[in-house]
Each structure stands twice: as C-alpha cells, then as structure tokens.
Design a protein around this motif. Structure first.
Motif, PDB file in Angstrom:
ATOM      1  N   SER B 166      10.086 -26.515   1.586  1.00 45.60           N
ATOM      2  CA  SER B 166       9.215 -27.281   0.682  1.00 45.60           C
ATOM      3  C   SER B 166       9.591 -26.960  -0.757  1.00 45.60           C
ATOM      4  CB  SER B 166       7.760 -26.883   0.863  1.00 45.60           C
ATOM      5  OG  SER B 166       7.389 -26.970   2.187  1.00 45.60           O
ATOM      6  N   ILE B 167       9.551 -27.943  -1.601  1.00 44.60           N
ATOM      7  CA  ILE B 167       9.881 -27.685  -2.992  1.00 44.60           C
ATOM      8  C   ILE B 167       8.796 -28.244  -3.895  1.00 44.60           C
ATOM      9  CG2 ILE B 167      12.365 -27.698  -2.677  1.00 44.60           C
ATOM     10  CD1 ILE B 167      12.090 -30.554  -4.139  1.00 44.60           C
ATOM     11  N   TYR B 168       8.768 -27.738  -5.119  1.00 41.97           N
ATOM     12  CA  TYR B 168       7.849 -28.265  -6.110  1.00 41.97           C
ATOM     13  C   TYR B 168       8.589 -29.366  -6.855  1.00 41.97           C
ATOM     14  CZ  TYR B 168       3.807 -28.146  -9.110  1.00 41.97           C
ATOM     15  OH  TYR B 168       2.639 -28.474  -9.754  1.00 41.97           O
ATOM     16  N   ALA B 169       8.172 -30.588  -6.593  1.00 43.30           N
ATOM     17  CA  ALA B 169       8.908 -31.718  -7.139  1.00 43.30           C
ATOM     18  C   ALA B 169       8.466 -32.025  -8.565  1.00 43.30           C
ATOM     19  CB  ALA B 169       8.689 -32.933  -6.272  1.00 43.30           C
ATOM     20  N   GLY B 170       9.352 -32.589  -9.309  1.00 45.99           N
ATOM     21  CA  GLY B 170       8.995 -33.097 -10.631  1.00 45.99           C
ATOM     22  C   GLY B 170       9.061 -32.073 -11.737  1.00 45.99           C
ATOM     23  N   VAL B 171       9.736 -30.940 -11.504  1.00 48.67           N
ATOM     24  CA  VAL B 171       9.825 -29.922 -12.561  1.00 48.67           C
ATOM     25  C   VAL B 171      10.739 -30.432 -13.670  1.00 48.67           C
ATOM     26  CG1 VAL B 171      10.564 -27.598 -13.103  1.00 48.67           C
ATOM     27  CG2 VAL B 171       9.389 -28.057 -10.966  1.00 48.67           C
ATOM     28  N   ALA B 172      10.246 -30.374 -14.892  1.00 49.74           N
ATOM     29  CA  ALA B 172      10.994 -30.953 -16.006  1.00 49.74           C
ATOM     30  C   ALA B 172      12.210 -30.097 -16.351  1.00 49.74           C
ATOM     31  CB  ALA B 172      10.078 -31.064 -17.218  1.00 49.74           C
ATOM     32  N   ASN B 173      13.273 -30.776 -16.742  1.00 49.04           N
ATOM     33  CA  ASN B 173      14.438 -30.110 -17.298  1.00 49.04           C
ATOM     34  C   ASN B 173      14.162 -29.903 -18.781  1.00 49.04           C
ATOM     35  OD1 ASN B 173      16.847 -29.471 -18.477  1.00 49.04           O
ATOM     36  ND2 ASN B 173      18.025 -31.056 -17.420  1.00 49.04           N
ATOM     37  N   LEU B 174      13.952 -28.656 -19.167  1.00 53.93           N
ATOM     38  CA  LEU B 174      13.526 -28.387 -20.549  1.00 53.93           C
ATOM     39  C   LEU B 174      14.628 -28.676 -21.551  1.00 53.93           C
ATOM     40  CD1 LEU B 174      11.551 -25.071 -19.992  1.00 53.93           C
ATOM     41  CD2 LEU B 174      10.649 -27.375 -20.115  1.00 53.93           C
ATOM     42  N   THR B 175      15.866 -28.784 -21.065  1.00 57.05           N
ATOM     43  CA  THR B 175      16.972 -29.030 -21.987  1.00 57.05           C
ATOM     44  C   THR B 175      17.334 -30.512 -22.050  1.00 57.05           C
ATOM     45  OG1 THR B 175      18.571 -28.670 -20.247  1.00 57.05           O
ATOM     46  CG2 THR B 175      17.949 -26.757 -21.527  1.00 57.05           C
ATOM     47  N   SER B 176      16.555 -31.351 -21.369  1.00 60.10           N
ATOM     48  CA  SER B 176      16.874 -32.776 -21.382  1.00 60.10           C
ATOM     49  C   SER B 176      16.631 -33.348 -22.779  1.00 60.10           C
ATOM     50  CB  SER B 176      16.015 -33.514 -20.364  1.00 60.10           C
ATOM     51  OG  SER B 176      14.677 -33.521 -20.789  1.00 60.10           O
ATOM     52  N   ASP B 177      17.256 -34.476 -23.039  1.00 57.14           N
ATOM     53  CA  ASP B 177      17.123 -35.083 -24.368  1.00 57.14           C
ATOM     54  C   ASP B 177      15.669 -35.359 -24.709  1.00 57.14           C
ATOM     55  OD1 ASP B 177      19.781 -34.955 -24.610  1.00 57.14           O
ATOM     56  OD2 ASP B 177      20.162 -37.051 -24.039  1.00 57.14           O
ATOM     57  N   ALA B 178      14.889 -35.720 -23.684  1.00 51.19           N
ATOM     58  CA  ALA B 178      13.501 -36.080 -23.949  1.00 51.19           C
ATOM     59  C   ALA B 178      12.693 -34.879 -24.431  1.00 51.19           C
ATOM     60  CB  ALA B 178      12.874 -36.665 -22.696  1.00 51.19           C
ATOM     61  N   LEU B 179      13.084 -33.674 -24.021  1.00 55.78           N
ATOM     62  CA  LEU B 179      12.275 -32.500 -24.366  1.00 55.78           C
ATOM     63  C   LEU B 179      12.917 -31.602 -25.418  1.00 55.78           C
ATOM     64  CD1 LEU B 179      10.945 -31.513 -20.840  1.00 55.78           C
ATOM     65  CD2 LEU B 179       9.658 -32.511 -22.716  1.00 55.78           C
ATOM     66  N   LYS B 180      14.175 -31.866 -25.709  1.00 58.27           N
ATOM     67  CA  LYS B 180      14.901 -31.002 -26.648  1.00 58.27           C
ATOM     68  C   LYS B 180      14.178 -30.834 -27.968  1.00 58.27           C
ATOM     69  CE  LYS B 180      19.742 -30.294 -26.136  1.00 58.27           C
ATOM     70  NZ  LYS B 180      20.824 -30.994 -25.515  1.00 58.27           N
ATOM     71  N   GLY B 181      13.556 -31.923 -28.408  1.00 58.06           N
ATOM     72  CA  GLY B 181      12.998 -31.899 -29.753  1.00 58.06           C
ATOM     73  C   GLY B 181      11.561 -31.442 -29.845  1.00 58.06           C
ATOM     74  N   VAL B 182      10.931 -31.062 -28.737  1.00 58.50           N
ATOM     75  CA  VAL B 182       9.499 -30.760 -28.812  1.00 58.50           C
ATOM     76  C   VAL B 182       9.259 -29.503 -29.641  1.00 58.50           C
ATOM     77  CG1 VAL B 182       8.916 -31.881 -26.638  1.00 58.50           C
ATOM     78  CG2 VAL B 182       9.469 -29.445 -26.660  1.00 58.50           C
ATOM     79  N   SER B 183       8.097 -29.444 -30.266  1.00 55.74           N
ATOM     80  CA  SER B 183       7.797 -28.307 -31.133  1.00 55.74           C
ATOM     81  C   SER B 183       7.281 -27.131 -30.319  1.00 55.74           C
ATOM     82  CB  SER B 183       6.739 -28.715 -32.154  1.00 55.74           C
ATOM     83  OG  SER B 183       5.528 -28.978 -31.465  1.00 55.74           O
ATOM     84  N   GLU B 184       7.234 -25.974 -30.964  1.00 59.60           N
ATOM     85  CA  GLU B 184       6.681 -24.803 -30.285  1.00 59.60           C
ATOM     86  C   GLU B 184       5.212 -25.023 -29.953  1.00 59.60           C
ATOM     87  OE1 GLU B 184       7.565 -20.915 -32.022  1.00 59.60           O
ATOM     88  OE2 GLU B 184       9.380 -21.829 -32.857  1.00 59.60           O
ATOM     89  N   GLY B 185       4.523 -25.726 -30.829  1.00 57.55           N
ATOM     90  CA  GLY B 185       3.114 -26.034 -30.565  1.00 57.55           C
ATOM     91  C   GLY B 185       2.960 -26.850 -29.291  1.00 57.55           C
ATOM     92  N   HIS B 186       3.891 -27.777 -29.083  1.00 49.65           N
ATOM     93  CA  HIS B 186       3.898 -28.591 -27.864  1.00 49.65           C
ATOM     94  C   HIS B 186       4.043 -27.688 -26.632  1.00 49.65           C
ATOM     95  CE1 HIS B 186       5.125 -32.398 -25.675  1.00 49.65           C
ATOM     96  NE2 HIS B 186       5.510 -31.460 -24.827  1.00 49.65           N
ATOM     97  N   ILE B 187       5.024 -26.800 -26.681  1.00 46.98           N
ATOM     98  CA  ILE B 187       5.268 -25.921 -25.533  1.00 46.98           C
ATOM     99  C   ILE B 187       4.050 -25.025 -25.292  1.00 46.98           C
ATOM    100  CG2 ILE B 187       6.764 -24.110 -24.606  1.00 46.98           C
ATOM    101  CD1 ILE B 187       9.007 -25.296 -26.396  1.00 46.98           C
ATOM    102  N   PHE B 188       3.512 -24.480 -26.394  1.00 40.32           N
ATOM    103  CA  PHE B 188       2.335 -23.628 -26.271  1.00 40.32           C
ATOM    104  C   PHE B 188       1.191 -24.385 -25.599  1.00 40.32           C
ATOM    105  CE2 PHE B 188      -1.699 -21.986 -27.811  1.00 40.32           C
ATOM    106  CZ  PHE B 188      -1.555 -20.620 -27.653  1.00 40.32           C
ATOM    107  N   HIS B 189       0.996 -25.624 -26.022  1.00 36.82           N
ATOM    108  CA  HIS B 189      -0.105 -26.411 -25.458  1.00 36.82           C
ATOM    109  C   HIS B 189       0.138 -26.697 -23.975  1.00 36.82           C
ATOM    110  CE1 HIS B 189      -3.628 -29.057 -25.954  1.00 36.82           C
ATOM    111  NE2 HIS B 189      -3.059 -29.750 -24.980  1.00 36.82           N
ATOM    112  N   VAL B 190       1.391 -26.995 -23.621  1.00 38.58           N
ATOM    113  CA  VAL B 190       1.693 -27.281 -22.208  1.00 38.58           C
ATOM    114  C   VAL B 190       1.454 -26.034 -21.351  1.00 38.58           C
ATOM    115  CG1 VAL B 190       3.528 -27.869 -20.576  1.00 38.58           C
ATOM    116  CG2 VAL B 190       3.282 -29.169 -22.682  1.00 38.58           C
ATOM    117  N   ILE B 191       1.882 -24.867 -21.841  1.00 34.56           N
ATOM    118  CA  ILE B 191       1.637 -23.649 -21.049  1.00 34.56           C
ATOM    119  C   ILE B 191       0.132 -23.430 -20.904  1.00 34.56           C
ATOM    120  CG2 ILE B 191       2.054 -21.167 -20.823  1.00 34.56           C
ATOM    121  CD1 ILE B 191       4.389 -21.427 -22.706  1.00 34.56           C
ATOM    122  N   THR B 192      -0.589 -23.590 -22.000  1.00 34.43           N
ATOM    123  CA  THR B 192      -2.017 -23.282 -21.983  1.00 34.43           C
ATOM    124  C   THR B 192      -2.804 -24.248 -21.114  1.00 34.43           C
ATOM    125  OG1 THR B 192      -1.700 -22.640 -24.275  1.00 34.43           O
ATOM    126  CG2 THR B 192      -3.958 -22.691 -23.480  1.00 34.43           C
TER     127      THR B 192
END
Lengths: 433, 222
Positions: B166-192
């Motif tokens: 079994s796998i956890y599907a849909g895990v984002a590639n953090l280095t993809s073009d869509a996510l490359k530019g996100v801010s630290e605040g964005h990442i902090f909010h996603v973790i939280t």
C-alpha cells in the motif's frame, strides 16, 4: 524544441491561443505546415496532434514523473483519474491545456466537464502548473499516448508466476533428519560393539581359573534393576538433578521484578517491523516526545491518521486492524495501548536526557525494535543494567557548552575520557528522589 | 526415599520460581509492588480497577480504592492526562504565541507570514535532521515525492503471495515547478494545517522546528 508537425494544428487555433506565436518562426512556415496538416488530417482521423517521436515521449516522461506521477498513473486511478486516452476523452486538447495550467480557473468558469470531474474526485483540486508551456503539455500527452498503447501490448504475456523452488525449509529439515538418523546408527553400532566386548570379556574370563564367587560376579545378569540400584548411577542422577534444580531456583529468584521479555498483546496488532523496518519511518515521527521530555510518548490517533486516512489495507492483517484506528478516530475514543516498560515508581528516567543530550540510539535500550512484529521488553531495566552503562559510556560532550568546564576539570585529574560516572552518574539522588 | 522427596521439593520450588519470569502476556512478578505503583497520577499508566492490589493495601484512601488504583475519574475515559486549561496559551522559549491563522488562509499566510529565523548554516542543518524525521518518508530525501511510504511498485510477500505494498498516493514533489516558488510562510502553513491530501503535522512539530524545516525545504528546491 523544433517546430515540428505536432505543433502545427495549434496554429489553426491561434485565436484561442494568443501566446502561441512566439513558438513559431515565420508565417511562411505556418502556411506550409497548414497545407501539410490538411493533407495529414485526411489520413489520420483522431489524436493527430500528439507526437510519436521518441524525443517528445522521453521529454514527456521526465515531466510526467516529476510533476504528475504523485497523483496520476496512466492505467490506474490514484488521487486523480487514470490518464490513458485523456486526449480522446476530454473535450479538446485545448481544454486539457487550460485545465493543467489552471484547473481551478476552469472549474470556476462553470465548465461542465471540469465540474463533473471535480465532484467525482471528492472536490480535490489539482495543482495549477502555470509554468508549463503548451509544448510541455504536448510532450506529456505524447508520453501518455505511448504508455496507453504500450500497456495494451505488454499486458498479454502475463501468465501465472512459476512457483519458486521447494522452499529451503524442506531442505534443511531433511538435512537434519539425515544427521539424526546417522547419529542413531552410530549409537546402535556402539551398543553392538559394546555387547561384543562384554561377551568377549566373559569368554576370556571363563577360560581363566576363577573362584566360585568371581564366577558369580562374571555371570550375574545385567538388568535395569541392577543398573539403577548401583551407587554410581544414583550419584550421577542426584548430582544432575540437584545442579539443575539449584540453577532453576537461582534463575527464578533473579527473575523476580524483571520484566525482560514481556510482550503483551496490544489492542491493535501494530508492527514496528513494517513501519520502522520496511518503511523506515523515523521513530521520532510518532514518538514525538522523545527529544523533549521524560516520556517518549505514545502517538495519538491523529498521527496514525496522517497516513492511515489513505492507507486502509495492511500487509499482514488486511483491513481489520487498520479499521480499528479509523474507528477510534471517528468515535474520538483513545486507543488503550498496553504499557510494556514499567520502571518502578522509585526510579526516575528521562528520555530527552538520553536521546537528545547523550545521543543514545533507541536500539541501545529497546533492542532491534525495527524487526519486531510484537514489541517485547528487550533490556533488563535493573539498576545494575543502568549503572553498567553509566560506568562504560563516554559523555557526549561535543558541541555542548554545558560540558566545557566539566571536561577541563576532568582532564586535569584523569587521562581517560569522561564517563557518565565521572559527572555523578552513579549518585543515588540522580535517579531516586 | 528421603532423596526422592528432597528432589521433589526442590523441583516444585524451581517450577514455581520460573513462573516469576516475564514473557508473552505475562508481566512477571513484581518485587515490592507498592514501590512499583505510583500514588500520584502517572500519564502513561492507568489502572481503573479500584480493587487492584487490595491484598497489600495498608492505607485508608479517602474514596476506599486499593493500592494500585491510578486513574482520574474526573477526566474523559478516566485518563490521567489532562488537556491544558481553557483560555490559556502555550508560549515557547522565544515568547512566540501559537499560530492562529485558519486552515483556509494559505494564500494569506504564504504572502504575509515571514520566518522569524535567520538562514544560518546551523539552522539549515537542524532543518535537515527534522526534515528527515518528519517529511522524508513521504516526500523523499530530496523532496521528489518518492519517499518509502509514497513509492509505488514495491512488492512484499504476504503469506507466500506477492502483493503490491500500500502506498500513500498523491505526495507532492516539492521540487516541481509548481512548488519551487512557494514561500517559507506557505510551507510553514502547510506543515501546520495540512493541505489537500496532506494532513496537519502541527501537533507533532513545534513552531520553531517547522520554520527550520521550511528553511531546509527551500534549499532542496534550489
């Protein structure tokens, strides 16, 4: 990217794709390709835009793996739909492009097809890949098309998997049997040889001149009774039984108050072997308190749910055990795990001091936890066990200013590295207060 | 005959004593049990049976329970752990107050919430360790979305049968073009707070550690 024929049909739609022009060199070129495509269109009726060139396919594969694979597979549904035949299924190639670039925009525009998809997939929004160029999307489609067609071919030779050997369990068992039989044979042979020896000796003694008494001894029958009542035999039996009994009593006495080996059945058959061993999930992901406090903490249900909101079927127990987590989550009822390591109330132990400050590995005390399906207490947890480690272990002083002066003072007096013992690790009140 | 009876006594003593050892569901015999069992509430032990340890109880406890009873009847499920008092907030050693933005404020957080930490090598090194603890198994060592929990196609043997894990599907590639530019605040909010398929990790990771992870993720995205 050269302006090969696969881009050409886009030219036909330049009114809907205002930014296309920059990809193309000249209008003359456009015109030529136009003619070309019209001829081509008559020959192939559908999906004529998607390239079959290996270069496009491999470029598409790279893009697909980096950006899409997390949620999409070509032939199976994952988070999003299976992508085989999208190019035939979706309203148009243009639609695919705008959806990839800004899916929420398409949904918000009230597009029927997009809204149907959105609802079908539990209102999960697809990431917007606004940085993709049309060419990128076409390459991805080329890859998807190649995969769609390849799948149909490679699926055929999918016969039953041949059984792999007879299993080495059987082999080693017959091997053992052979050894046993061999040993039995040797024993029987020894008995026979001894029997021959006895009769030979008897014959030899018979030939000698013996008194009546001696004759009686020689000819007295050897029975079970005569053997068991011989004093040598009794001594051996009593000695063995006494020694074994003594050892058992001592062992029994030593095991009082020691719970090493305790491996209770837990309310959920959680396997550390799968989670920590196979999946290599860090111990601290679940035992979050271990770096910060006295207790390593047992994970609360929300931590289980971080993965098990999706993963519903386990390798060993199917869906039954994981369903218990979901039930606990939905009913907001804590799971009552059985505590294994019960340090007596009279002793104080702090995880963060050992794991965070001293840098001790979990396995040092808990044993090969990543191989255990059912956790058992690995260590003695006696005072002797604690003290032993405090005597042997060097203090982890690196990069910790707290120890700087202590190390200096220690160096003045001693040449050996500072052990836990040297900074009061054996003092009673360190643990008993 | 005397020998036989002595042997018998010794053996039965041995058998009785061997059963003191622990194993399986048997916890073994406690030495001085009333020193094992805490009188004060213990967070991770709970004995709800009021009669447990009656045989050695020597104190008259006000509500008449026996020696080993350790459970708080005023809490839900009679747990010994307490939730923090209502209308109080935890502050960390820097005096930071808890993060108060709601889950749906990702865009706001991404644009406005700034990391309070400097990008020093030490902080990024801390972030790496924390990333490897909390994110690696899903997002993979380099953030490519290929951690062990997310990697498909791995077969395991279950009762002699090969099964896909079994796998956890849909895990984002953090280095993809869509996510490359996100801010630290964005990442902090996603973790939280979590986002989409990723659930909130706020209960596991302290705010300071989340900022450290965000710093490290930005280095992965370079």
């Amino acid at each position: 990217m050269s302006s090969d024929s696969r881009f050409v049909p886009l030219v036909l739609k330049t009114d809907t794709e205002p930014n296309m022009n920059r990809n193309f060199i000249s209008s003359a070129c456009k015109f030529l390709s136009l003619v070309f495509v019209f001829a081509f269109l008559n020959l192939t009726s559908n999906a004529q835009e998607i390239s079959k060139e290996p270069a496009a396919i491999s470029a598409g594969e790279t893009l697909f793996n980096a950006n899409c694979k997390a949620c999409h597979r070509v032939k199976s549904k994952l988070v999003g739909p299976a992508l085989q035949n999208v190019y035939d299924r979706a309203p148009s190639i243009d639609w695919i492009k705008s959806f990839v670039k800004n899916s929420s925009g398409v949904i918000a525009s009230g597009d029927d097809y997009a809204n149907k998809l959105y609802n079908e997939f539990n209102k999960t929004q697809m990431t917007a890949f606004s940085s993709f160029k049309d060419a990128d999307i076409m390459n991805i489609l080329a890859y998807i098309k190649a995969e769609t067609e390849k799948v149909a071919v490679t699926q055929v030779p999918n016969g039953p998997v041949p059984p792999t050997g007879g299993g080495d369990g059987g082999v080693s068992k017959t091997y053992l049997d052979v050894i046993l039989a061999g040993m039995l044979l040797i024993l029987v042979l020894l008995l026979i040889i001894l029997g021959f020896l006895v009769s030979a000796l008897k014959r030899f003694l018979d030939q000698k001149e013996l008194s009546e008494e001696e004759k009686e001894v020689v000819h007295s029958p050897i029975t079970l009774g005569t053997v068991t009542s011989s004093s040598g035999f009794i001594f051996i039996v009593v000695f063995l039984a006494g020694a074994l009994g003594f050892k058992a009593v001592i062992n029994g006495l030593y095991s009082i108050g020691i719970q090493q080996g305790y491996a209770p059945k837990q309310p959920i058959a959680f396997s550390h072997k799968i989670h920590a061993g196979q999946l290599e999930i860090d111990c601290k992901y679940c035992h979050v308190g271990v770096m910060k406090g006295k207790s390593a903490t047992i994970p609360s249900v929300n931590i289980c749910m971080n993965c098990h909101n999706q993963i519903k079927e386990g390798q060993q127990t199917g869906t039954g055990e994981i369903a218990k987590i979901t039930a606990a989550w939905e009913n907001k009822k804590p799971i009552e795990w059985v505590r294994i390591h019960n340090l007596p109330d009279l002793a104080y132990f702090n995880h963060s001091q050992h794991v965070n400050v001293a840098g001790v590995e979990c396995q040092t005390c808990h044993g090969p936890i990543e191989t255990m399906d059912v956790v058992r207490q690995h260590s003695l947890l006696t005072m002797g066990w604690c003290i032993d480690c405090h005597r042997k272990t060097d203090v982890n002083t690196k990069g910790n200013a707290y120890y700087d002066k202590l190390v200096e003072l220690h160096k003045e007096k001693s040449k050996t590295p500072m052990k836990v013992e040297d900074e009061g690790g054996l003092e009673c009140a360190k643990c008993h207060y | 005959m005397r020998i036989v009876s002595t042997l018998f006594v010794a053996f039965s003593a041995a058998v009785v004593l061997t059963s003191c050892g622990a194993g399986g569901d048997n916890q073994g015999t406690e030495y001085a049990p009333n020193m094992y069992h805490s009188v004060a509430y213990e967070p991770y032990s709970q004995i709800t049976d009021e009669d447990a340890g009656r045989w050695l109880t020597s104190i008259d406890y006000p509500d008449g329970h026996a020696e080993f009873y350790n459970s708080n009847k005023f809490n839900p499920y009679r747990m010994n752990m307490r939730e923090s008092a209502p209308h109080t907030v935890a502050r960390n050693k820097h005096g930071w107050l808890p993060y108060r933005l709601g889950k749906d404020s990702l865009a706001f957080a991404a644009a406005n919430v700034k990391s309070p930490l400097d990008s020093t090598a030490a902080i990024i090194a801390d972030g790496k360790v924390l990333y490897e603890t909390y994110c690696d198994h899903c997002h993979g060592p380099k953030g490519k979305g290929d951690g062990k929990v997310a990697a498909g196609g791995i077969k395991v043997e279950v009762n002699g049968e090969q099964k896909e894990r079994s796998i956890y599907a849909g895990v984002a590639n953090l280095t993809s073009d869509a996510l490359k530019g996100v801010s630290e605040g964005h990442i902090f909010h996603v973790i939280t707070m979590g986002k989409g398929l990723m659930w909130s990790h706020g209960s596991q990771i302290s705010p300071e550690d989340r900022w450290k992870i965000a710093k490290y993720v930005k280095t992965l995205q370079k």
